[in-house]
Design an enzyme around this catalytic site. Structure first.
Site, PDB file in Angstrom:
ATOM      1  N   LYS A  24       5.013  12.967  -6.460  1.00  0.00           N
ATOM      2  CA  LYS A  24       3.743  13.034  -5.723  1.00  0.00           C
ATOM      3  C   LYS A  24       3.886  12.430  -4.336  1.00  0.00           C
ATOM      4  CE  LYS A  24       0.064   9.784  -6.421  1.00  0.00           C
ATOM      5  NZ  LYS A  24      -0.076   9.163  -5.137  1.00  0.00           N
ATOM      6  N   ASN A  25       4.547  11.261  -4.263  1.00  0.00           N
ATOM      7  CA  ASN A  25       4.566  10.535  -2.998  1.00  0.00           C
ATOM      8  C   ASN A  25       5.620  11.047  -2.014  1.00  0.00           C
ATOM      9  OD1 ASN A  25       2.412   9.169  -3.942  1.00  0.00           O
ATOM     10  ND2 ASN A  25       3.499   7.260  -4.421  1.00  0.00           N
ATOM     11  N   ARG A  98      -5.233   9.319   0.493  1.00  0.00           N
ATOM     12  CA  ARG A  98      -4.824   8.590   1.700  1.00  0.00           C
ATOM     13  C   ARG A  98      -3.927   9.439   2.596  1.00  0.00           C
ATOM     14  NH1 ARG A  98      -6.180   3.706   2.085  1.00  0.00           N
ATOM     15  NH2 ARG A  98      -4.470   3.123   3.463  1.00  0.00           N
ATOM     16  N   CYS A 122      -6.552   4.893  -4.272  1.00  0.00           N
ATOM     17  CA  CYS A 122      -6.934   3.945  -5.321  1.00  0.00           C
ATOM     18  C   CYS A 122      -7.449   2.647  -4.712  1.00  0.00           C
ATOM     19  CB  CYS A 122      -5.726   3.662  -6.189  1.00  0.00           C
ATOM     20  SG  CYS A 122      -5.264   5.109  -7.150  1.00  0.00           S
ATOM     21  N   ASP A 324       4.060   0.421  -8.482  1.00  0.00           N
ATOM     22  CA  ASP A 324       3.466   1.452  -9.350  1.00  0.00           C
ATOM     23  C   ASP A 324       4.072   1.464 -10.765  1.00  0.00           C
ATOM     24  OD1 ASP A 324       1.918   2.961  -7.114  1.00  0.00           O
ATOM     25  OD2 ASP A 324       3.941   2.720  -6.369  1.00  0.00           O
ATOM     26  N   VAL A 346       3.040  -6.518  -3.510  1.00  0.00           N
ATOM     27  CA  VAL A 346       2.798  -5.396  -2.580  1.00  0.00           C
ATOM     28  C   VAL A 346       1.304  -5.215  -2.307  1.00  0.00           C
ATOM     29  CG1 VAL A 346       3.190  -2.934  -2.143  1.00  0.00           C
ATOM     30  CG2 VAL A 346       4.940  -4.280  -3.322  1.00  0.00           C
TER      31      VAL A 346
HETATM   32  N1  EPU Z   1      -0.579  -2.268   4.819  1.00  0.00           N
HETATM   33  C1  EPU Z   1      -1.264  -2.894   5.850  1.00  0.00           C
HETATM   34  N2  EPU Z   1      -1.578  -2.149   6.958  1.00  0.00           N
HETATM   35  C2  EPU Z   1      -1.238  -0.831   7.073  1.00  0.00           C
HETATM   36  C3  EPU Z   1      -0.538  -0.208   6.018  1.00  0.00           C
HETATM   37  C4  EPU Z   1      -0.215  -0.963   4.892  1.00  0.00           C
HETATM   38  O1  EPU Z   1      -1.572  -4.079   5.766  1.00  0.00           O
HETATM   39  O2  EPU Z   1      -1.571  -0.207   8.094  1.00  0.00           O
HETATM   40  C5  EPU Z   1      -0.260  -3.052   3.606  1.00  0.00           C
HETATM   41  C6  EPU Z   1      -1.022  -2.526   2.376  1.00  0.00           C
HETATM   42  O3  EPU Z   1      -2.329  -3.046   2.337  1.00  0.00           O
HETATM   43  C7  EPU Z   1      -0.162  -3.009   1.256  1.00  0.00           C
HETATM   44  C8  EPU Z   1       1.249  -2.906   1.844  1.00  0.00           C
HETATM   45  O4  EPU Z   1       1.098  -2.859   3.247  1.00  0.00           O
HETATM   46  O5  EPU Z   1      -0.430  -4.344   0.943  1.00  0.00           O
HETATM   47  C9  EPU Z   1       2.039  -1.708   1.397  1.00  0.00           C
HETATM   48  O6  EPU Z   1       1.312  -0.515   1.602  1.00  0.00           O
HETATM   49  P1  EPU Z   1       2.034   0.862   1.939  1.00  0.00           P
HETATM   50  O7  EPU Z   1       1.608   1.319   3.285  1.00  0.00           O
HETATM   51  O8  EPU Z   1       3.484   0.727   1.662  1.00  0.00           O
HETATM   52  O9  EPU Z   1       1.387   1.829   0.849  1.00  0.00           O
HETATM   53  P2  EPU Z   1       0.869   3.307   1.038  1.00  0.00           P
HETATM   54  O10 EPU Z   1       1.775   4.072   1.937  1.00  0.00           O
HETATM   55  O11 EPU Z   1      -0.588   3.308   1.316  1.00  0.00           O
HETATM   56  C10 EPU Z   1       2.333   4.337  -0.863  1.00  0.00           C
HETATM   57  C11 EPU Z   1       2.043   5.088  -2.119  1.00  0.00           C
HETATM   58  C12 EPU Z   1       1.481   4.132  -3.159  1.00  0.00           C
HETATM   59  C13 EPU Z   1       2.510   3.040  -3.410  1.00  0.00           C
HETATM   60  C14 EPU Z   1       2.859   2.331  -2.088  1.00  0.00           C
HETATM   61  C15 EPU Z   1       3.939   1.305  -2.238  1.00  0.00           C
HETATM   62  C16 EPU Z   1       1.495   7.298  -1.358  1.00  0.00           C
HETATM   63  C17 EPU Z   1       0.457   8.340  -1.169  1.00  0.00           C
HETATM   64  N3  EPU Z   1       1.076   6.136  -1.856  1.00  0.00           N
HETATM   65  O12 EPU Z   1       1.061   3.843  -0.430  1.00  0.00           O
HETATM   66  O13 EPU Z   1       1.311   4.879  -4.333  1.00  0.00           O
HETATM   67  O14 EPU Z   1       1.981   2.108  -4.316  1.00  0.00           O
HETATM   68  O15 EPU Z   1       3.275   3.297  -1.115  1.00  0.00           O
HETATM   69  O16 EPU Z   1       5.112   1.898  -2.710  1.00  0.00           O
HETATM   70  O17 EPU Z   1       2.664   7.500  -1.084  1.00  0.00           O
HETATM   71  C18 EPU Z   1       0.184   5.667  -6.233  1.00  0.00           C
HETATM   72  O18 EPU Z   1       0.995   6.618  -6.224  1.00  0.00           O
HETATM   73  O19 EPU Z   1      -0.619   5.449  -7.174  1.00  0.00           O
HETATM   74  C19 EPU Z   1       0.171   4.748  -5.102  1.00  0.00           C
HETATM   75  C20 EPU Z   1      -0.814   3.869  -4.894  1.00  0.00           C
END
Ligand code: EPU
Length: 451
Positions: A24-25, A98, A122, A324, A346
């Site tokens: 998915k990601n 997102r 989420c 995850d 995280v």
């Molecule tokens: N963060 C910030 N500011 C930002 C971006 C992120 O503070 O501008 C913080 C977040 O709040 C968090 C940390 O950085 O504490 C990590 O967030 P990240 O940006 O890595 O997460 P994401 O890209 O929003 C993706 C996956 C998530 C997965 C995380 C970590 C997708 C669509 N989502 O989220 O997957 O948990 O990376 O590996 O790729 C899921 O599949 O259920 C899911 C939540």
């Protein structure tokens, strides 16, 4: 409570084979990358999940023609007529995922402007987008916040830049990659995320004509190019889904082969799985030979009997234990003898689902302190982000409401492991990230039904 409910008769070990498809990601990001090409792209093994539908809808709203390919799971994207979408067309998808935030760079390159609706995803912490916005401004984008979403323009085009992420965010790294590939000049990204899904996205972009160097120490250098073509890509398998079924096998005392799962993406998970007392075997691909149809490889996970052992785990960015993987694993840890620790580093609020497990008879305490390993960003910020799990606990059935995708699947695992009949409400949320999960449950012998 909704009327979207699954009745789960627990206590039956899961047995059998299921298959995971493209992650998915990665799939959702590869779909966005198709916007950057001046020719069609083809993506194989795309799972039928809600997040894919959302991105498909967004691409179509922007004039990308998306068609189902000849092979099941193949999608073809034709970006020949990319155009601006109306706010209404885009807002249909507001709050549902997102991914829209990642359209910023590609739309700015293609159209010179972008509108991004309110984000969903989420509820596992505040999930700010400050890194994304800072990076886009560094590239030269002007960002205007409005109540309905974000309006972006790039009056002077986008230029390569030097940028260091405060934390190796997956999404912000993808944002930089998708913007830098067509920006003017070189971009150097420091403290980048290097998850396998990111490396696979880099492979997609390289196929399109991008020049991206992944250096050691989380440094990624992107040399902007003038144009990108389409790609043909088979995505990496979904290692989160694979781990979820592995944890379900362990928690129910079962034996599940996850076809399509790849060892290399799951090494950290496999180490923990073995430390807890679970067993696994990497089942290799057998090519078709005369008279033998061959078989897809995967990983078989099983509970060998006897007691599970407690472990201390800390979630982390790659190559650490994925955040995850945390929720399904905690359900399995309720069955280990002794005290296990889960330090979530995280996301600051990703342990709320443990209340439901306690309601089912688990003994899990959550703490604000950083327990185990190294102190993390959340230790001084008053977030309950460490859990101590005391086991083994006999889980009993309960009525459960699904809070988010991964926690939702772990509720399901707990209901499958518990004695008695549980009612799990809001299960449709699981379709966001787990393809055909009800059919897979039935294939594994789970006794589940819609009332
Ligand atoms: N963060 C910030 N500011 C930002 C971006 C992120 O503070 O501008 C913080 C977040 O709040 C968090 C940390 O950085 O504490 C990590 O967030 P990240 O940006 O890595 O997460 P994401 O890209 O929003 C993706 C996956 C998530 C997965 C995380 C970590 C997708 C669509 N989502 O989220 O997957 O948990 O990376 O590996 O790729 C899921 O599949 O259920 C899911 C939540």
């Amino acid at each position: 409570m909704t009327d979207d409910v699954l009745v789960v008769h627990g206590g039956t070990p899961l047995h059998g084979q299921i298959r995971v498809r493209g992650a998915k990601n990665l799939v959702s990001k590869a779909m966005v990358a198709a916007l950057l090409g001046d020719g069609p792209s083809r993506l194989f093994d795309v799972p039928r999940i809600r997040d894919v539908e959302v991105v498909r809808g967004l691409l179509e709203a922007h004039g990308v023609k998306v068609t189902d390919g000849a092979i099941e799971g193949e999608l073809v994207f034709d970006p020949a007529n990319v155009e601006g979408a109306t706010t209404d067309e885009i807002n249909v998808h507001a709050g549902s995922s997102r991914i829209p935030i990642l359209l910023c760079g590609p739309l700015l390159h293609r159209l010179g402007h972008a509108f991004i609706p309110d984000l969903g995803g989420c509820h596992i912490g505040p999930r700010p987008i400050d890194f994304h916005m800072r990076a886009l401004r560094e590239f030269g984008a002007a960002v205007e916040k409005a109540p309905e979403g974000l309006h972006l323009t790039a009056p002077d085009g986008l230029r390569g830049t030097k940028f260091e992420l405060p934390y190796p965010s997956v999404g912000a790294t993808e944002q930089v990659l998708l913007t830098a590939v067509l920006a003017d000049g070189v971009t150097e990204l420091r403290n980048a995320a290097v998850e396998p899904e990111i490396i696979d996205l880099i492979c997609v972009l390289q196929k399109m004509g991008a020049i991206i160097k992944v250096h050691t120490d989380r440094v990624i250098e992107i040399q902007g190019v003038r144009r990108l073509g389409g790609y043909t890509h088979r995505p990496m398998p979904d290692r989160i889904e694979a781990a979820s079924w592995a944890a379900a096998a362990l928690a129910t005392g079962g034996d599940v082969e996850v076809l399509g799962a790849e060892q290399v993406d799951m090494m950290t998970f496999l180490n923990v799985f073995r430390s807890v007392g679970g067993e696994f075997e990497v089942t290799d691909v057998q090519p078709p030979l005369a008279g033998n149809p061959g078989r897809q490889g995967g990983i078989r996970f099983w509970h060998p009997g006897g007691e599970l052992r407690p472990v201390a785990i800390e979630t982390d960015v790659h190559p650490g234990f994925m955040t995850d993987w945390q929720q399904p694993m905690v359900v399995a840890l309720t069955q280990a003898r002794g005290l296990s620790i889960m330090h979530e580093t995280v996301y600051e609020q990703r342990l709320g689902y443990t209340d439901a497990l306690n309601k089912m008879g688990a003994t899990i305490q959550v703490y604000r302190d950083c327990l185990g390993g190294t102190p993390c960003r959340f230790g001084r910020r008053n977030f309950k982000h460490s859990a101590v799990i005391a086991g083994p606990s006999k889980l009993h059935a309960a009525d459960l409401e699904i809070p988010d995708l991964r926690a939702g699947f772990s509720h399901l695992i707990a209901a499958l492991a518990a004695e008695g009949t549980s009612r799990v409400y809001g299960v449709d949320l699981i379709n966001r990230g787990y393809e055909d999960f009800e059919a897979k449950l039935s294939a594994l012998g789970a006794r589940v039904e819609r009332p």
